[in-house]
Design a protein around this motif. Structure first.
Motif, PDB file in Angstrom:
ATOM      1  N   PRO A  88       2.262   3.771   4.006  1.00 57.74           N
ATOM      2  CA  PRO A  88       1.537   2.504   3.852  1.00 57.74           C
ATOM      3  C   PRO A  88       0.697   2.177   5.081  1.00 57.74           C
ATOM      4  CG  PRO A  88       3.854   2.086   4.328  1.00 57.74           C
ATOM      5  CD  PRO A  88       3.717   3.569   4.093  1.00 57.74           C
TER       6      PRO A  88
ATOM      7  N   HIS B 288      -8.319   2.764   1.345  1.00 52.44           N
ATOM      8  CA  HIS B 288      -8.889   1.709   2.175  1.00 52.44           C
ATOM      9  C   HIS B 288      -9.710   2.290   3.325  1.00 52.44           C
ATOM     10  CE1 HIS B 288      -5.445  -1.134   0.746  1.00 52.44           C
ATOM     11  NE2 HIS B 288      -6.379  -0.975  -0.160  1.00 52.44           N
TER      12      HIS B 288
ATOM     13  N   THR C  86       0.816  -1.222   0.000  1.00 52.61           N
ATOM     14  CA  THR C  86       0.000   0.000   0.000  1.00 52.61           C
ATOM     15  C   THR C  86       0.847   1.267   0.000  1.00 52.61           C
ATOM     16  OG1 THR C  86      -0.170  -0.034   2.423  1.00 52.61           O
ATOM     17  CG2 THR C  86      -1.893  -1.175   1.186  1.00 52.61           C
TER      18      THR C  86
ATOM     19  N   SER D 237      -4.876   2.300  -4.853  1.00 49.26           N
ATOM     20  CA  SER D 237      -5.295   1.511  -3.687  1.00 49.26           C
ATOM     21  C   SER D 237      -4.283   1.697  -2.557  1.00 49.26           C
ATOM     22  CB  SER D 237      -5.411   0.028  -4.077  1.00 49.26           C
ATOM     23  OG  SER D 237      -5.857  -0.743  -2.995  1.00 49.26           O
ATOM     24  N   ASP D 238      -4.318   2.860  -1.915  1.00 50.95           N
ATOM     25  CA  ASP D 238      -3.402   3.131  -0.815  1.00 50.95           C
ATOM     26  C   ASP D 238      -4.166   3.135   0.510  1.00 50.95           C
ATOM     27  OD1 ASP D 238      -4.832   5.502  -0.879  1.00 50.95           O
ATOM     28  OD2 ASP D 238      -3.185   6.703  -1.690  1.00 50.95           O
TER      29      ASP D 238
END
Length: 391
Positions: free
Chosen positions: A294, A332, A287, A327-328
Protein backbone atom coordinates in the motif's frame (compact mmCIF):
# COMPACT_ATOMS: atom_id res chain seq x y z
CA UNK A 1 6.01 27.87 -28.65
CA UNK A 2 8.01 29.72 -26.04
CA UNK A 3 10.55 27.88 -23.93
CA UNK A 4 8.29 28.34 -20.86
CA UNK A 5 5.51 26.23 -22.38
CA UNK A 6 5.20 22.49 -22.76
CA UNK A 7 2.87 20.58 -25.01
CA UNK A 8 0.73 17.59 -24.05
CA UNK A 9 -0.08 15.42 -27.09
CA UNK A 10 -2.77 12.76 -27.12
CA UNK A 11 -4.53 10.87 -29.89
CA UNK A 12 -7.74 8.83 -29.95
CA UNK A 13 -8.81 6.59 -32.83
CA UNK A 14 -11.61 4.29 -33.96
CA UNK A 15 -11.24 1.96 -36.93
CA UNK A 16 -13.95 1.67 -39.54
CA UNK A 17 -16.74 -0.68 -38.47
CA UNK A 18 -16.03 -4.20 -39.69
CA UNK A 19 -12.31 -3.65 -40.26
CA UNK A 20 -9.49 -5.20 -38.23
CA UNK A 21 -7.03 -2.31 -38.71
CA UNK A 22 -7.32 1.46 -38.62
CA UNK A 23 -6.34 3.18 -41.87
CA UNK A 24 -5.18 6.32 -40.01
CA UNK A 25 -1.73 6.61 -38.43
CA UNK A 26 -0.55 9.14 -35.85
CA UNK A 27 3.09 9.33 -34.76
CA UNK A 28 5.25 11.76 -32.80
CA UNK A 29 9.01 12.12 -32.42
CA UNK A 30 10.92 14.24 -29.93
CA UNK A 31 14.27 15.76 -30.90
CA UNK A 32 15.58 17.08 -27.56
CA UNK A 33 18.79 18.64 -28.88
CA UNK A 34 16.71 20.86 -31.19
CA UNK A 35 13.93 21.61 -28.69
CA UNK A 36 11.56 20.10 -31.23
CA UNK A 37 8.59 17.73 -31.37
CA UNK A 38 7.33 16.43 -34.71
CA UNK A 39 3.89 14.87 -35.17
CA UNK A 40 2.25 13.41 -38.27
CA UNK A 41 -1.34 12.31 -38.88
CA UNK A 42 -1.91 10.37 -42.09
CA UNK A 43 -5.08 8.90 -43.65
CA UNK A 44 -4.46 6.14 -46.19
CA UNK A 45 -6.53 5.60 -49.33
CA UNK A 46 -9.24 2.97 -48.94
CA UNK A 47 -9.75 0.98 -45.77
CA UNK A 48 -8.34 -1.78 -43.62
CA UNK A 49 -4.91 -3.27 -44.27
CA UNK A 50 -4.28 -1.33 -47.49
CA UNK A 51 -5.09 2.02 -45.91
CA UNK A 52 -3.07 1.15 -42.83
CA UNK A 53 0.03 0.36 -44.92
CA UNK A 54 -0.28 3.61 -46.88
CA UNK A 55 -0.76 5.80 -43.81
CA UNK A 56 2.00 4.06 -41.83
CA UNK A 57 4.48 4.52 -44.67
CA UNK A 58 3.47 8.14 -45.10
CA UNK A 59 3.77 8.98 -41.41
CA UNK A 60 7.14 7.26 -41.10
CA UNK A 61 8.61 8.95 -44.17
CA UNK A 62 7.19 12.35 -43.24
CA UNK A 63 8.76 12.20 -39.79
CA UNK A 64 12.13 11.26 -41.20
CA UNK A 65 12.13 13.84 -44.00
CA UNK A 66 10.86 16.75 -41.91
CA UNK A 67 13.33 15.92 -39.13
CA UNK A 68 16.14 16.24 -41.67
CA UNK A 69 14.77 19.66 -42.76
CA UNK A 70 14.27 18.43 -46.30
CA UNK A 71 12.42 20.98 -48.47
CA UNK A 72 8.68 20.34 -48.05
CA UNK A 73 7.70 20.04 -51.73
CA UNK A 74 10.51 17.60 -52.33
CA UNK A 75 9.52 15.66 -49.22
CA UNK A 76 5.90 15.39 -50.36
CA UNK A 77 6.95 14.22 -53.83
CA UNK A 78 9.28 11.63 -52.29
CA UNK A 79 6.43 10.30 -50.16
CA UNK A 80 3.98 10.13 -53.08
CA UNK A 81 6.51 8.41 -55.35
CA UNK A 82 7.29 5.79 -52.69
CA UNK A 83 3.72 4.75 -51.89
CA UNK A 84 2.49 1.47 -53.46
CA UNK A 85 -0.11 1.97 -56.21
CA UNK A 86 -3.74 1.00 -55.65
CA UNK A 87 -4.70 -1.61 -58.26
CA UNK A 88 -8.24 -0.23 -58.49
CA UNK A 89 -7.61 3.54 -58.65
CA UNK A 90 -4.08 3.33 -60.08
CA UNK A 91 -2.72 5.81 -57.53
CA UNK A 92 -0.66 5.61 -54.37
CA UNK A 93 -2.16 8.09 -52.00
CA UNK A 94 -2.41 9.18 -48.38
CA UNK A 95 -3.27 12.52 -46.84
CA UNK A 96 -1.16 14.02 -44.07
CA UNK A 97 -0.93 16.76 -41.47
CA UNK A 98 2.51 17.58 -40.06
CA UNK A 99 2.95 19.62 -36.88
CA UNK A 100 6.55 20.84 -36.47
CA UNK A 101 6.72 22.27 -32.97
CA UNK A 102 9.93 24.16 -32.12
CA UNK A 103 10.50 25.95 -28.84
CA UNK A 104 12.52 28.78 -30.37
CA UNK A 105 10.75 29.45 -33.66
CA UNK A 106 7.13 28.47 -33.06
CA UNK A 107 4.91 25.95 -34.81
CA UNK A 108 4.66 25.14 -38.52
CA UNK A 109 1.70 23.10 -39.73
CA UNK A 110 1.75 21.44 -43.15
CA UNK A 111 -1.51 19.94 -44.41
CA UNK A 112 -2.34 17.99 -47.54
CA UNK A 113 -5.99 17.03 -48.00
CA UNK A 114 -6.76 16.42 -44.33
CA UNK A 115 -9.42 18.70 -42.78
CA UNK A 116 -7.93 22.05 -41.71
CA UNK A 117 -6.67 22.08 -38.11
CA UNK A 118 -8.68 23.71 -35.32
CA UNK A 119 -7.09 26.22 -32.93
CA UNK A 120 -8.90 27.14 -29.72
CA UNK A 121 -7.50 30.19 -27.91
CA UNK A 122 -9.08 31.75 -24.81
CA UNK A 123 -12.00 29.37 -25.27
CA UNK A 124 -12.77 30.64 -28.77
CA UNK A 125 -12.00 29.33 -32.25
CA UNK A 126 -9.12 31.26 -33.80
CA UNK A 127 -8.28 31.35 -37.49
CA UNK A 128 -4.66 31.34 -38.66
CA UNK A 129 -3.46 32.70 -41.99
CA UNK A 130 -2.01 30.12 -44.33
CA UNK A 131 -0.42 29.89 -47.77
CA UNK A 132 -0.67 27.15 -50.35
CA UNK A 133 2.05 25.56 -52.44
CA UNK A 134 1.69 23.00 -55.22
CA UNK A 135 3.92 20.14 -56.26
CA UNK A 136 5.84 20.83 -59.45
CA UNK A 137 5.38 17.30 -60.75
CA UNK A 138 1.92 16.63 -59.28
CA UNK A 139 -0.25 19.68 -59.76
CA UNK A 140 -3.19 18.05 -57.96
CA UNK A 141 -1.10 17.85 -54.78
CA UNK A 142 -1.56 21.16 -52.98
CA UNK A 143 -0.29 21.79 -49.46
CA UNK A 144 -1.43 24.39 -46.98
CA UNK A 145 1.25 25.81 -44.66
CA UNK A 146 0.48 27.76 -41.48
CA UNK A 147 2.69 29.16 -38.71
CA UNK A 148 1.73 30.25 -35.22
CA UNK A 149 3.13 31.00 -31.78
CA UNK A 150 1.47 28.99 -29.01
CA UNK A 151 0.00 30.66 -25.93
CA UNK A 152 -0.83 29.11 -22.54
CA UNK A 153 -4.17 27.33 -22.73
CA UNK A 154 -4.14 26.87 -26.52
CA UNK A 155 -5.61 23.66 -27.97
CA UNK A 156 -4.50 22.65 -31.45
CA UNK A 157 -6.62 19.82 -32.89
CA UNK A 158 -5.92 17.83 -36.06
CA UNK A 159 -8.46 15.44 -37.55
CA UNK A 160 -9.05 12.96 -40.35
CA UNK A 161 -12.16 13.21 -42.49
CA UNK A 162 -13.77 10.31 -40.64
CA UNK A 163 -14.43 12.86 -37.88
CA UNK A 164 -15.58 15.79 -40.02
CA UNK A 165 -17.76 13.56 -42.23
CA UNK A 166 -19.40 11.74 -39.34
CA UNK A 167 -23.14 11.39 -39.95
CA UNK A 168 -22.76 12.05 -43.68
CA UNK A 169 -26.06 11.45 -45.50
CA UNK A 170 -28.20 11.22 -42.36
CA UNK A 171 -31.27 13.38 -42.03
CA UNK A 172 -29.90 15.88 -39.49
CA UNK A 173 -26.41 16.00 -41.04
CA UNK A 174 -26.64 15.40 -44.79
CA UNK A 175 -23.24 17.04 -45.28
CA UNK A 176 -21.70 15.40 -42.21
CA UNK A 177 -20.57 16.96 -38.95
CA UNK A 178 -18.12 19.11 -40.91
CA UNK A 179 -15.20 21.13 -39.56
CA UNK A 180 -17.49 23.91 -38.33
CA UNK A 181 -19.45 21.48 -36.20
CA UNK A 182 -16.23 20.01 -34.78
CA UNK A 183 -14.87 23.48 -34.06
CA UNK A 184 -17.99 24.58 -32.18
CA UNK A 185 -18.00 21.39 -30.14
CA UNK A 186 -14.30 21.69 -29.23
CA UNK A 187 -14.65 25.36 -28.23
CA UNK A 188 -17.67 24.50 -26.06
CA UNK A 189 -15.78 21.71 -24.29
CA UNK A 190 -12.81 23.98 -23.51
CA UNK A 191 -15.11 26.79 -22.33
CA UNK A 192 -16.85 24.38 -19.96
CA UNK A 193 -13.55 23.03 -18.61
CA UNK A 194 -10.48 25.18 -19.34
CA UNK A 195 -8.21 22.61 -17.67
CA UNK A 196 -9.48 19.71 -19.80
CA UNK A 197 -6.57 17.41 -20.64
CA UNK A 198 -5.51 16.62 -24.20
CA UNK A 199 -6.50 12.98 -23.80
CA UNK A 200 -9.95 13.79 -22.42
CA UNK A 201 -10.64 16.32 -25.18
CA UNK A 202 -9.54 13.89 -27.91
CA UNK A 203 -11.79 11.19 -26.46
CA UNK A 204 -14.77 13.55 -26.29
CA UNK A 205 -14.30 14.57 -29.93
CA UNK A 206 -14.22 10.91 -30.96
CA UNK A 207 -17.27 10.07 -28.85
CA UNK A 208 -19.25 12.97 -30.30
CA UNK A 209 -18.31 11.98 -33.86
CA UNK A 210 -19.47 8.42 -33.19
CA UNK A 211 -22.72 9.80 -31.78
CA UNK A 212 -23.43 11.31 -35.22
CA UNK A 213 -23.08 7.94 -36.94
CA UNK A 214 -26.05 5.56 -37.42
CA UNK A 215 -25.94 3.07 -34.56
CA UNK A 216 -22.73 4.65 -33.29
CA UNK A 217 -20.72 2.64 -35.85
CA UNK A 218 -17.83 4.38 -37.57
CA UNK A 219 -18.38 4.51 -41.33
CA UNK A 220 -14.76 5.52 -41.86
CA UNK A 221 -11.54 5.48 -39.83
CA UNK A 222 -11.65 8.25 -37.23
CA UNK A 223 -8.73 10.05 -35.59
CA UNK A 224 -8.54 13.13 -33.37
CA UNK A 225 -5.16 14.34 -32.06
CA UNK A 226 -4.97 17.17 -29.53
CA UNK A 227 -2.00 19.40 -28.66
CA UNK A 228 -2.52 21.22 -25.35
CA UNK A 229 -0.07 24.00 -24.44
CA UNK A 230 0.54 24.99 -20.83
CA UNK A 231 3.08 25.93 -18.21
CA UNK A 232 5.20 22.92 -17.16
CA UNK A 233 3.97 20.72 -14.32
CA UNK A 234 7.09 19.49 -12.49
CA UNK A 235 7.38 16.30 -10.45
CA UNK A 236 10.18 15.15 -8.13
CA UNK A 237 10.60 11.44 -7.36
CA UNK A 238 12.96 10.44 -4.53
CA UNK A 239 13.93 6.80 -4.40
CA UNK A 240 16.59 5.01 -2.39
CA UNK A 241 18.76 6.25 0.48
CA UNK A 242 21.87 8.35 -0.29
CA UNK A 243 25.16 6.46 -0.58
CA UNK A 244 26.63 8.42 2.35
CA UNK A 245 24.45 8.66 5.46
CA UNK A 246 25.79 12.13 6.24
CA UNK A 247 23.91 13.37 3.17
CA UNK A 248 20.49 12.36 4.54
CA UNK A 249 19.74 15.97 5.52
CA UNK A 250 20.64 17.27 2.04
CA UNK A 251 18.49 14.52 0.54
CA UNK A 252 15.44 15.57 2.56
CA UNK A 253 16.05 19.25 1.78
CA UNK A 254 15.95 18.51 -1.97
CA UNK A 255 12.39 17.30 -1.54
CA UNK A 256 11.33 19.99 0.92
CA UNK A 257 12.51 22.86 -1.31
CA UNK A 258 11.16 21.49 -4.60
CA UNK A 259 8.49 23.64 -6.27
CA UNK A 260 6.08 21.10 -7.70
CA UNK A 261 4.52 17.73 -6.98
CA UNK A 262 6.55 15.24 -4.97
CA UNK A 263 6.69 11.46 -4.62
CA UNK A 264 8.80 9.16 -2.47
CA UNK A 265 9.34 5.56 -3.59
CA UNK A 266 10.86 3.39 -0.89
CA UNK A 267 10.22 2.68 2.76
CA UNK A 268 13.76 3.52 3.87
CA UNK A 269 13.70 6.68 1.74
CA UNK A 270 10.44 7.79 3.37
CA UNK A 271 11.84 7.10 6.87
CA UNK A 272 14.90 9.26 6.14
CA UNK A 273 12.77 12.18 4.92
CA UNK A 274 10.33 11.83 7.84
CA UNK A 275 13.18 11.79 10.36
CA UNK A 276 15.05 14.72 8.84
CA UNK A 277 11.92 16.90 8.42
CA UNK A 278 10.16 15.84 11.60
CA UNK A 279 7.10 14.38 9.87
CA UNK A 280 4.94 11.30 10.32
CA UNK A 281 4.17 8.49 7.86
CA UNK A 282 0.65 7.03 7.80
CA UNK A 283 -0.13 3.89 5.79
CA UNK A 284 -3.12 4.10 3.45
CA UNK A 285 -4.73 0.66 3.81
CA UNK A 286 -7.28 1.43 1.09
CA UNK A 287 -4.51 0.97 -1.50
CA UNK A 288 -3.63 -2.60 -0.49
CA UNK A 289 -3.18 -4.91 -3.48
CA UNK A 290 -1.71 -8.31 -4.33
CA UNK A 291 1.06 -6.99 -6.61
CA UNK A 292 2.37 -4.01 -4.62
CA UNK A 293 2.35 -2.85 -1.00
CA UNK A 294 0.00 0.00 0.00
CA UNK A 295 0.92 3.66 -0.35
CA UNK A 296 1.31 6.04 2.58
CA UNK A 297 0.76 9.70 3.46
CA UNK A 298 3.19 12.37 4.60
CA UNK A 299 2.66 16.12 4.96
CA UNK A 300 4.05 18.03 1.98
CA UNK A 301 4.35 14.92 -0.22
CA UNK A 302 1.79 13.94 -2.87
CA UNK A 303 2.53 10.21 -2.79
CA UNK A 304 4.60 7.80 -0.70
CA UNK A 305 5.04 4.22 -1.94
CA UNK A 306 7.19 1.16 -1.39
CA UNK A 307 10.22 1.11 -3.67
CA UNK A 308 11.36 -1.75 -5.92
CA UNK A 309 8.09 -3.69 -6.27
CA UNK A 310 6.06 -0.55 -7.03
CA UNK A 311 8.60 0.86 -9.49
CA UNK A 312 8.87 -2.49 -11.26
CA UNK A 313 5.09 -2.61 -11.64
CA UNK A 314 5.03 0.94 -13.04
CA UNK A 315 7.81 0.09 -15.51
CA UNK A 316 5.81 -2.93 -16.70
CA UNK A 317 2.60 -0.92 -17.15
CA UNK A 318 4.45 1.78 -19.10
CA UNK A 319 6.37 -0.61 -21.34
CA UNK A 320 3.30 -2.71 -22.15
CA UNK A 321 1.05 0.37 -22.43
CA UNK A 322 -1.38 -1.24 -20.02
CA UNK A 323 -4.01 0.56 -17.93
CA UNK A 324 -3.82 -0.20 -14.21
CA UNK A 325 -6.20 -2.99 -13.20
CA UNK A 326 -6.90 -1.42 -9.79
CA UNK A 327 -6.36 1.76 -7.81
CA UNK A 328 -3.18 0.73 -5.99
CA UNK A 329 0.10 2.52 -5.24
CA UNK A 330 1.53 1.74 -8.71
CA UNK A 331 -1.58 3.18 -10.38
CA UNK A 332 -1.29 6.38 -8.35
CA UNK A 333 2.40 6.77 -9.21
CA UNK A 334 1.71 6.09 -12.89
CA UNK A 335 -1.00 8.78 -12.86
CA UNK A 336 1.42 11.30 -11.31
CA UNK A 337 4.06 10.54 -13.95
CA UNK A 338 1.62 10.86 -16.85
CA UNK A 339 0.16 14.13 -15.57
CA UNK A 340 3.60 15.74 -15.15
CA UNK A 341 5.71 17.37 -17.87
CA UNK A 342 9.17 17.61 -16.31
CA UNK A 343 10.20 14.74 -14.05
CA UNK A 344 13.27 14.75 -11.82
CA UNK A 345 14.38 11.43 -10.33
CA UNK A 346 16.79 11.73 -7.40
CA UNK A 347 18.13 8.23 -6.85
CA UNK A 348 20.01 7.11 -3.78
CA UNK A 349 22.82 4.67 -4.47
CA UNK A 350 23.12 2.87 -1.13
CA UNK A 351 22.55 -0.85 -1.78
CA UNK A 352 19.59 -2.43 -0.07
CA UNK A 353 20.84 -5.94 0.68
CA UNK A 354 17.29 -7.33 0.84
CA UNK A 355 16.93 -6.84 -2.90
CA UNK A 356 20.07 -8.80 -3.76
CA UNK A 357 18.55 -12.07 -2.51
CA UNK A 358 18.91 -14.61 -5.37
CA UNK A 359 15.56 -16.18 -4.41
CA UNK A 360 13.72 -12.98 -5.43
CA UNK A 361 12.05 -12.97 -8.90
CA UNK A 362 14.31 -12.18 -11.85
CA UNK A 363 12.19 -9.09 -12.68
CA UNK A 364 13.06 -7.59 -9.30
CA UNK A 365 15.83 -5.39 -10.72
CA UNK A 366 17.97 -2.96 -8.79
CA UNK A 367 16.55 0.53 -8.43
CA UNK A 368 18.73 2.33 -10.95
CA UNK A 369 17.95 -0.10 -13.74
CA UNK A 370 14.18 0.14 -13.17
CA UNK A 371 14.21 3.93 -13.13
CA UNK A 372 16.16 3.95 -16.41
CA UNK A 373 13.44 1.76 -17.92
CA UNK A 374 10.73 4.11 -16.68
CA UNK A 375 12.60 7.18 -17.93
CA UNK A 376 13.09 5.66 -21.39
CA UNK A 377 9.35 5.12 -21.91
CA UNK A 378 8.43 8.51 -20.46
CA UNK A 379 10.84 10.24 -22.85
CA UNK A 380 10.26 8.23 -26.01
CA UNK A 381 6.55 7.38 -25.80
CA UNK A 382 5.10 10.14 -23.62
CA UNK A 383 7.53 12.90 -24.71
CA UNK A 384 8.34 13.93 -21.13
CA UNK A 385 11.43 15.84 -20.05
CA UNK A 386 13.19 13.49 -17.63
CA UNK A 387 16.34 13.99 -15.59
CA UNK A 388 18.04 11.47 -13.29
CA UNK A 389 20.41 12.53 -10.52
CA UNK A 390 22.31 10.04 -8.38
CA UNK A 391 23.25 10.82 -4.80
Amino acid sequence: MTAELVVEIECRQRRMHGESLCGDTFRSQKIPEQGRILSVLSDGLGKGVKASILSTMTASMALRLVASDCEIIRSAETIMDALPTCQVRRIGYATFTIVDNRQKTGIRIIEMDNPPFVLIRNGEAAEVESRTIASRSRQDRVMRISTLEACPGDRLVILTDGITQAGLGTEPLKGGWRRDGCQRFIADQVQRNPSLSAGSLAQRILNEALRQEPGGRAQDDMTAAVFSFRRPRPLLVLSGPPFARERDGEFAHILDSFNGRKAICGGTTAEIVARELGREITTDLETCAMEVPPSARMDGVDLVTEGILTLTRVAHLLEQQLPPARSDAAAHLLDLLRKSDTIDFVVGTRINEAHQDPTHPVDLEIRRSIIKRISKVLEETHLKDVRIRYI
